[in-house]
Design an enzyme around this catalytic site. Structure first.
Site, PDB file in Angstrom:
ATOM      1  N   CYS A 109       0.829  -1.196   0.000  1.00 12.84           N
ATOM      2  CA  CYS A 109       0.000   0.000   0.000  1.00 12.84           C
ATOM      3  C   CYS A 109       0.874   1.260   0.000  1.00 12.84           C
ATOM      4  CB  CYS A 109      -0.926  -0.009   1.222  1.00 12.84           C
ATOM      5  SG  CYS A 109      -2.104   1.366   1.268  1.00 12.84           S
ATOM      6  N   CYS A 110       1.901   1.280   0.853  1.00  7.81           N
ATOM      7  CA  CYS A 110       2.815   2.425   0.905  1.00  7.81           C
ATOM      8  C   CYS A 110       3.531   2.626  -0.430  1.00  7.81           C
ATOM      9  CB  CYS A 110       3.842   2.229   2.015  1.00  7.81           C
ATOM     10  SG  CYS A 110       3.214   2.461   3.691  1.00  7.81           S
ATOM     11  N   CYS A 192      -0.672   8.887   7.021  1.00 12.09           N
ATOM     12  CA  CYS A 192      -2.051   8.620   6.625  1.00 12.09           C
ATOM     13  C   CYS A 192      -2.919   8.473   7.874  1.00 12.09           C
ATOM     14  CB  CYS A 192      -2.121   7.339   5.794  1.00 12.09           C
ATOM     15  SG  CYS A 192      -1.325   7.465   4.182  1.00 12.09           S
ATOM     16  N   CYS A 195      -3.270   5.067   9.635  1.00  9.34           N
ATOM     17  CA  CYS A 195      -1.997   4.487  10.073  1.00  9.34           C
ATOM     18  C   CYS A 195      -1.295   5.358  11.109  1.00  9.34           C
ATOM     19  CB  CYS A 195      -1.076   4.274   8.877  1.00  9.34           C
ATOM     20  SG  CYS A 195      -1.711   3.084   7.670  1.00  9.34           S
ATOM     21  N   CYS A 220       8.074   3.352   5.237  1.00 10.10           N
ATOM     22  CA  CYS A 220       7.121   3.178   4.141  1.00 10.10           C
ATOM     23  C   CYS A 220       7.802   2.860   2.818  1.00 10.10           C
ATOM     24  CB  CYS A 220       6.266   4.431   3.988  1.00 10.10           C
ATOM     25  SG  CYS A 220       7.222   5.907   3.575  1.00 10.10           S
TER      26      CYS A 220
END
Length: 263
Positions: A109-110, A192, A195, A220
């Protein structure tokens, strides 16, 4: 070293980067450290560009700060977004909050939301500037003030590397620099929204980032852990002054130090 001397060292380094590494760009996350650099660059170094990454999951307070920066400094920071098709495919296959399920999914995702847009933002640049500090996390202890970023093919500069968190907040207060409202709610490090959480007194400053993971792996992908990479690196001296040295000679010394590790 006093805060005034630390500020002077940052300005010396940024002046050299602006003069000799154009086009250079500052990757602005609008965190506390990055607001120090935003203030210095916006006021003194118009030749250094800025950009930010919008992952699509940022807190509302971060967007509010972006607007405040525009109003305060008269600049609009360009925004890079993740590729929509990649986000759609990831969510369709794994769900919108899959980053909680495994480290692998979180890092994927990162990569989609941060690393790939960063690469686009850095394309064609000769240097990029970060607000990293050495004491932020175990993964950043071995970072250096200047190093060649082999992954992105340019010089990477971290002017605040040896600043303390107290130095950062002393600067923000002294120069009345705007900052993210979440800091006043216990958020030490802001990324984010899903997170990031507030921390309790005594916790590590990055304890609120990916709090369900081991601190040794909490990155990340924008800033790989140098303990696990074989990149040739160098650190600029904290005090660039030499008795009897002129400003011109000092600038040449900084330039030579940077160039010697960019080849």
């Amino acid at each position: 070293m006093s805060l005034d001397q630390k500020i002077a060292n940052v300005r010396t380094l940024l002046g050299t980067v602006q003069a000799d590494y154009a086009p250079a760009v500052f990757a602005n996350s609008f965190g506390a450290e990055d607001m120090v650099l935003t203030d210095i660059i916006a006021r003194y170094y118009p030749g250094i560009e800025m950009f930010t990454l919008d992952t699509g999951r940022l807190p509302e307070e971060t967007y509010s700060l972006m607007k405040e920066v525009t109003e305060r400094y008269g600049i609009r920071v360009p925004v890079y977004f993740p590729e929509a098709a990649a986000v759609e495919a990831f969510v369709a296959q794994n769900g919108p909050n899959a980053f909680y399920d495994s480290v692998e999914l979180r890092k994927t995702c990162c990569h989609i939301r941060k690393v790939e847009p960063l690469k686009r933002a850095l394309r064609g640049k000769r240097a990029w500037i970060t607000g990293l500090r050495r004491d932020q996390a175990p993964t950043r202890k071995d970072l250096t003030e200047t190093e060649f970023d082999a992954d992105n093919g340019l010089q990477k500069i971290s002017p605040l590397l040896d600043w303390s968190l107290a130095d950062v907040w002393a600067y923000l207060k002294q120069f009345d620099v705007p900052y993210n409202a979440l800091h006043d709610k216990g958020y030490a490090s802001i990324g984010c929204a899903p997170c990031t959480r507030a921390i309790t007194p005594g916790e590590d400053v990055r304890a609120g980032r990916w709090w369900w993971e081991n601190p040794e792996i909490k990155e990340c992908g924008l800033h790989p852990d140098k303990r696990h990479k074989n990149t040739v690196i160098s650190r600029l001296p904290a005090d660039l002054s030499v008795p009897g040295q002129s400003q011109g000679d000092k600038k040449k010394r900084v330039q030579a130090l940077i160039k010697s590790h960019g080849s």
